[in-house]
Design a protein around this motif. Structure first.
Motif, PDB file in Angstrom:
ATOM      1  N   ALA A 193     -11.090 -20.026   6.761  1.00  0.00           N
ATOM      2  CA  ALA A 193     -12.650 -19.935   6.319  1.00  0.00           C
ATOM      3  C   ALA A 193     -13.280 -19.021   7.475  1.00  0.00           C
ATOM      4  CB  ALA A 193     -13.266 -21.077   6.331  1.00  0.00           C
ATOM      5  N   LEU A 194     -13.245 -19.171   8.751  1.00  0.00           N
ATOM      6  CA  LEU A 194     -13.858 -18.638   9.740  1.00  0.00           C
ATOM      7  C   LEU A 194     -13.284 -16.985   9.850  1.00  0.00           C
ATOM      8  CD1 LEU A 194     -14.107 -21.212  12.675  1.00  0.00           C
ATOM      9  CD2 LEU A 194     -16.199 -20.130  11.411  1.00  0.00           C
ATOM     10  N   VAL A 195     -12.319 -16.828   9.741  1.00  0.00           N
ATOM     11  CA  VAL A 195     -11.487 -15.554   9.677  1.00  0.00           C
ATOM     12  C   VAL A 195     -12.001 -14.759   8.554  1.00  0.00           C
ATOM     13  CG1 VAL A 195      -9.568 -14.059   9.313  1.00  0.00           C
ATOM     14  CG2 VAL A 195      -9.330 -16.241  11.093  1.00  0.00           C
ATOM     15  N   LEU A 196     -12.095 -15.216   7.277  1.00  0.00           N
ATOM     16  CA  LEU A 196     -12.513 -14.556   6.156  1.00  0.00           C
ATOM     17  C   LEU A 196     -13.828 -14.157   6.332  1.00  0.00           C
ATOM     18  CD1 LEU A 196     -10.611 -16.283   3.206  1.00  0.00           C
ATOM     19  CD2 LEU A 196     -10.319 -13.791   4.372  1.00  0.00           C
ATOM     20  N   LEU A 197     -14.950 -15.120   6.728  1.00  0.00           N
ATOM     21  CA  LEU A 197     -16.129 -15.029   7.041  1.00  0.00           C
ATOM     22  C   LEU A 197     -16.463 -13.641   7.965  1.00  0.00           C
ATOM     23  CD1 LEU A 197     -19.161 -15.780   6.899  1.00  0.00           C
ATOM     24  CD2 LEU A 197     -18.619 -17.514   8.708  1.00  0.00           C
ATOM     25  N   LEU A 198     -15.813 -13.771   9.004  1.00  0.00           N
ATOM     26  CA  LEU A 198     -15.974 -12.773   9.969  1.00  0.00           C
ATOM     27  C   LEU A 198     -15.586 -11.415   9.442  1.00  0.00           C
ATOM     28  CD1 LEU A 198     -14.801 -14.390  13.226  1.00  0.00           C
ATOM     29  CD2 LEU A 198     -17.078 -14.035  12.441  1.00  0.00           C
ATOM     30  N   LEU A 199     -14.568 -11.163   8.857  1.00  0.00           N
ATOM     31  CA  LEU A 199     -14.018 -10.305   8.005  1.00  0.00           C
ATOM     32  C   LEU A 199     -15.192  -9.710   7.215  1.00  0.00           C
ATOM     33  CD1 LEU A 199     -10.143 -10.868   7.559  1.00  0.00           C
ATOM     34  CD2 LEU A 199     -11.088  -9.339   9.255  1.00  0.00           C
ATOM     35  N   THR A 200     -15.655 -10.655   6.493  1.00  0.00           N
ATOM     36  CA  THR A 200     -16.820 -10.264   5.511  1.00  0.00           C
ATOM     37  C   THR A 200     -17.782  -9.584   6.175  1.00  0.00           C
ATOM     38  OG1 THR A 200     -16.205 -12.309   3.932  1.00  0.00           O
ATOM     39  CG2 THR A 200     -18.276 -11.248   3.474  1.00  0.00           C
ATOM     40  N   LEU A 201     -18.353 -10.205   7.240  1.00  0.00           N
ATOM     41  CA  LEU A 201     -19.347  -9.558   7.972  1.00  0.00           C
ATOM     42  C   LEU A 201     -19.192  -8.285   8.622  1.00  0.00           C
ATOM     43  CD1 LEU A 201     -20.472 -12.720   9.900  1.00  0.00           C
ATOM     44  CD2 LEU A 201     -21.684 -11.964   8.141  1.00  0.00           C
ATOM     45  N   PHE A 202     -18.041  -7.972   8.990  1.00  0.00           N
ATOM     46  CA  PHE A 202     -17.381  -6.658   9.574  1.00  0.00           C
ATOM     47  C   PHE A 202     -17.455  -5.681   8.452  1.00  0.00           C
ATOM     48  CE2 PHE A 202     -15.798  -8.944  13.410  1.00  0.00           C
ATOM     49  CZ  PHE A 202     -16.541  -7.899  14.228  1.00  0.00           C
ATOM     50  N   ARG A 203     -16.837  -6.115   7.072  1.00  0.00           N
ATOM     51  CA  ARG A 203     -16.616  -5.274   5.983  1.00  0.00           C
ATOM     52  C   ARG A 203     -18.127  -4.767   5.503  1.00  0.00           C
ATOM     53  NH1 ARG A 203     -12.653  -2.217   4.018  1.00  0.00           N
ATOM     54  NH2 ARG A 203     -13.243  -1.412   1.829  1.00  0.00           N
ATOM     55  N   ILE A 204     -19.023  -5.765   5.474  1.00  0.00           N
ATOM     56  CA  ILE A 204     -20.442  -5.491   5.278  1.00  0.00           C
ATOM     57  C   ILE A 204     -20.856  -4.346   6.055  1.00  0.00           C
ATOM     58  CG2 ILE A 204     -22.981  -6.217   4.993  1.00  0.00           C
ATOM     59  CD1 ILE A 204     -21.691  -8.636   3.925  1.00  0.00           C
ATOM     60  N   ALA A 205     -20.854  -4.543   7.378  1.00  0.00           N
ATOM     61  CA  ALA A 205     -21.427  -3.546   8.469  1.00  0.00           C
ATOM     62  C   ALA A 205     -20.733  -2.159   8.283  1.00  0.00           C
ATOM     63  CB  ALA A 205     -21.126  -4.158   9.829  1.00  0.00           C
TER      64      ALA A 205
END
Length: 476
Positions: free
Chosen positions: A212-224
């Motif tokens: 969950a944490l890895v996917l959350l962080l990947l989501t944030l980086f992808r948005i950026a």
């Protein structure tokens, strides 16, 4: 062997603090020192423009995703044993980073380096809690540790600029190796071992939490990087599913990775809130000032690093004042004051004119922000660990460090997305310096608003304790 502090260790406990702090400081430094070196790394290893951010992203995702598991491993397998193993992984990965012959190898070794840091940091913090008993000395030690987290982020920018200009970007990683060797040698002499709590390790909880944490962080980086696209929705939905599964697993597990009882402490929740929001503000501001100094004002890597040293020095003052006031006045005063100073610093910096200058446009904001950063991290760090039983010290350390890592990632991703998104709205070509400056200023205003929310949260969640209340109390 008892988990209590042996007399020999008690005599050397301040040296033990120095040992674990050296390791933690390296981990924080490596999260920011590469910022100044990115142009040189891209040139030497042939990174595409869209790929170079992964030198930072790979490290951040590994740390943010694994810190919680790393803290529990320290409780499970023995703190010193796990700490030393993680330092060894970090040293080997650092050497491999410096020797990386290609972009793909560097990204892979940065992941390995992040894995080492994700275990090393909470294991070191749980050792600190073991060797320092309740009271003033523990508060002072936790204050030093917490202050080093914020200070290390800005000091990494200075170190990265100096090493890149003088010796080459590879030495950002090579310098970790001798420090790790010293840490390992001193660990054998100065750090106590705990026997470990050999209950069943909650592997389903660890897998769902980490995923969950890895996917959350990947989501944030992808948005950026790309804004909202189908892959963002996939990552975000996956994070939500795994987070829901994690809660279900933890409620049914006989030995949960994160016992829900630990959140009964308002102090722990408030401390982690401060750490998350201060992390957002700090890394968000670092991204903003990095882009402004290098792309708008045209600073070299060394000039940029020296500029950020201003914030590093003043953050030390905030640490010293904060740890003194926490013991005398409690968490609330220091936490709220630190967050308010972050608000003021962001507001002072927010104009960011395209034809700016260091003294006129950056100096006052960096000074005030640095003091607030030191004070906020001290208050948040101590509060996040204040009501924790020793058996859960690794868990609490993992929670706090996870809060810090997630805050850093949120800050970097949020500030980048706001600044670049605003600057490029409706544009075909790269944004000019005026548009970029406006976008960066807007990002700082958002960070100021978040820091203000953090101040309100600290005022509500952190009680003003009597003198005895800043001592650590076990959860029931």
């Amino acid at each position: 062997m008892s988990t209590s502090v042996r007399p020999a260790v008690a005599v050397h406990r301040w040296w033990a603090l120095a040992v674990v702090s050296m390791a933690m400081f390296m981990g924080v430094l490596d999260s920011t020192s590469v910022y100044a070196a990115l142009p040189a790394i891209a040139l030497d290893l042939g990174f595409e423009p869209a790929e170079i951010q992964w030198v930072i992203t790979a490290y951040g995702v590994a740390i943010g995703g694994l810190l919680l598991l790393g803290g529990r491993l320290a409780d499970y397998a023995g703190r010193r044993r796990v700490f030393m193993a993680a330092v060894g992984v970090f040293a080997a990965a650092s050497l491999a980073c410096g020797l990386a012959p290609s972009s793909e190898v560097l990204i892979a070794t940065r992941v390995a380096q992040g894995i080492g840091a994700a275990v090393m940091t909470p294991a070191g913090l749980s050792i600190l809690m073991q060797v320092f008993p309740d009271g003033r000395d523990r508060n002072k030690a936790l204050g030093i540790w917490g202050g080093l987290g914020g200070t290390g982020a800005s000091a990494g920018l200075l170190l990265g600029g100096v090493l890149t200009d003088w010796a080459g970007w590879a030495w950002i990683f090579f310098t970790n190796v001798p420090v790790c060797v010293v840490v390992l040698l001193l660990s054998v002499m100065l750090l106590p071992e705990s026997p470990g709590n050999r209950v069943r390790l909650d592997l389903p909880g660890a897998i769902t939490a980490t995923g969950a944490l890895v996917l959350l962080l990947l989501t944030l980086f992808r948005i950026a990087e790309h804004g909202t696209d189908p892959l963002v929705l996939v990552f975000g939905a996956g994070a939500a599913v795994l987070a829901t599964a994690f809660v279900g697993v933890e409620r049914r597990s006989p030995a949960p990775l994160v016992p829900m009882r630990i959140f009964a402490s308002r102090t722990l929740v408030g401390g982690n809130l401060i750490v998350v929001i201060a992390g957002i503000a700090v890394d968000g501001l670092l991204i903003v000032v990095t882009l402004y100094a290098q792309q708008v004002l045209g600073f070299s890597a060394l000039e940029f690093g020296l500029t950020m040293a201003i914030m590093t020095v003043t953050s030390v003052l905030g640490v010293l004042a904060g740890q003194h006031l926490v013991t005398r006045s409690g968490f609330r005063l220091v936490g709220v004051s630190g967050m308010i100073l972050l608000v003021v610093g962001c507001l002072l910096l927010s104009p960011l004119p395209a034809e700016g200058a260091l003294v006129k446009d950056l100096l006052a904001g960096l000074v005030i922000f640095g003091v607030g950063m030191g004070a906020a991290f001290v208050a948040g760090q101590i509060a996040a660990l204040a009501d924790v039983h020793e058996r859960d010290s690794g868990l609490a350390a993992g929670l706090e460090e996870t809060a810090f890592a997630v805050g850093n990632t949120l800050g970097a991703g949020l500030a980048s997305a706001i600044a670049i998104g605003f600057a490029t709205r409706g544009a075909i070509d790269s944004p000019g310096t005026a548009a970029l400056s406006e976008g960066l200023g807007l990002a700082l205003l958002v960070l100021a608003g978040l820091a203000l929310f953090g101040a309100l949260g600290a005022a509500i969640l952190l009680r003003t304790p009597r003198r005895s209340a800043v001592r650590t109390r076990p959860l029931g």
